[in-house]
Enzyme design. Structure first.
Site, PDB file in Angstrom:
ATOM      1  CB  VAL A   1       0.206  -8.382  15.162  1.00 24.59           C
ATOM      2  CG1 VAL A   1      -0.316  -9.698  15.695  1.00 24.59           C
ATOM      3  CG2 VAL A   1       0.706  -8.527  13.736  1.00 24.59           C
TER       4      VAL A   1
ATOM      5  CG  LEU B   1      -2.064  -1.067   1.093  1.00 27.83           C
ATOM      6  CD1 LEU B   1      -2.762  -1.248   2.431  1.00 27.83           C
ATOM      7  CD2 LEU B   1      -3.059  -0.691   0.011  1.00 27.83           C
TER       8      LEU B   1
ATOM      9  CG  PHE C   1      -0.143   8.127   7.583  1.00 28.80           C
ATOM     10  CD1 PHE C   1      -0.346   7.265   8.643  1.00 28.80           C
ATOM     11  CD2 PHE C   1      -0.633   9.422   7.685  1.00 28.80           C
ATOM     12  CE1 PHE C   1      -1.040   7.664   9.772  1.00 28.80           C
ATOM     13  CE2 PHE C   1      -1.331   9.838   8.820  1.00 28.80           C
ATOM     14  CZ  PHE C   1      -1.537   8.963   9.858  1.00 28.80           C
TER      15      PHE C   1
ATOM     16  CD  GLU D   1     -11.639  -4.303  11.227  1.00 27.36           C
ATOM     17  OE1 GLU D   1     -12.869  -4.461  11.237  1.00 27.36           O
ATOM     18  OE2 GLU D   1     -10.985  -3.923  12.213  1.00 27.36           O
TER      19      GLU D   1
END
Length: 188
Positions: free
Chosen positions: A28, A5, A23, A121
């Site tokens: 995790v 990304l 940004f 997600e």
């Protein structure tokens, strides 16, 4: 995924001079948070990978609300993720005032013993939405979500103010684009 990304952001900057992605952050979930959520949502350990969608997560920050939907369209076109669910809290805000666009997806990772598919997600939001959500989350954590109704209402109003700021910044950008476009039109 975070690196990919960020690469897309760099490509946009190079080709178009601006990017819908301001940004990207990722995390995790800590084991203690996973355990707490398992208890709160009654998730059995053997169902953890199936029932908990946000063990891994990404946040994509955008300058403008329109950018959110441009990023969502980019994500829908990716062949390396399988989107399982989308939740549009931008136009369907939560009762608390929270706004963001959530995408639950499957993503392949390479392990020593082969490929493993994980659920993760992505939250796509503006900088103003992120500011509100970050502060609200820290207040919720500190006070265990037990706010008096008056404070809950003030949080809802502040979320609405943040969204109005997003709308105003978009309007300013649009007016500037129209002005710049008119400057380059040929004289009649």
């Amino acid at each position: 995924m975070k690196v990919k990304l960020r690469g897309i952001r760099a490509q946009f900057l190079k080709t178009e001079g601006r990017s819908p992605i301001e940004f990207v952050t990722g995390r995790v979930k800590p084991v203690s948070s996973i355990e707490e959520k398992m208890v709160r949502r009654h998730i059995q350990p053997e169902r953890l990978e199936l029932d908990m969608e946000d063990i891994a997560g990404l946040r994509i920050m955008c300058q403008f609300v329109d950018d959110i939907y441009q990023v969502v369209d980019l994500l829908r076109k990716r062949t390396d993720i399988n989107i399982l669910e989308e939740r549009d809290y931008v136009h369907n805000k939560k009762p608390s005032g929270y706004r963001s666009y959530h995408i639950v997806f499957e993503y392949p990772i390479q392990m020593l013993d082969g490929k493993k598919i994980i659920k993760a997600e992505i939250q796509v939001r503006t900088l103003a939405m992120n500011f509100w959500a970050t502060v609200e989350h820290s207040l919720n954590y500190k006070y265990s979500g037990e706010f008096p109704e008056e404070l809950s209402e003030r949080l809802r109003r502040s979320a609405e103010a943040a969204f109005k700021l997003d709308e105003e910044m978009s309007a300013i950008r649009n007016e500037l684009q129209e002005t710049n476009h008119e400057e380059y039109l040929p004289e009649k």
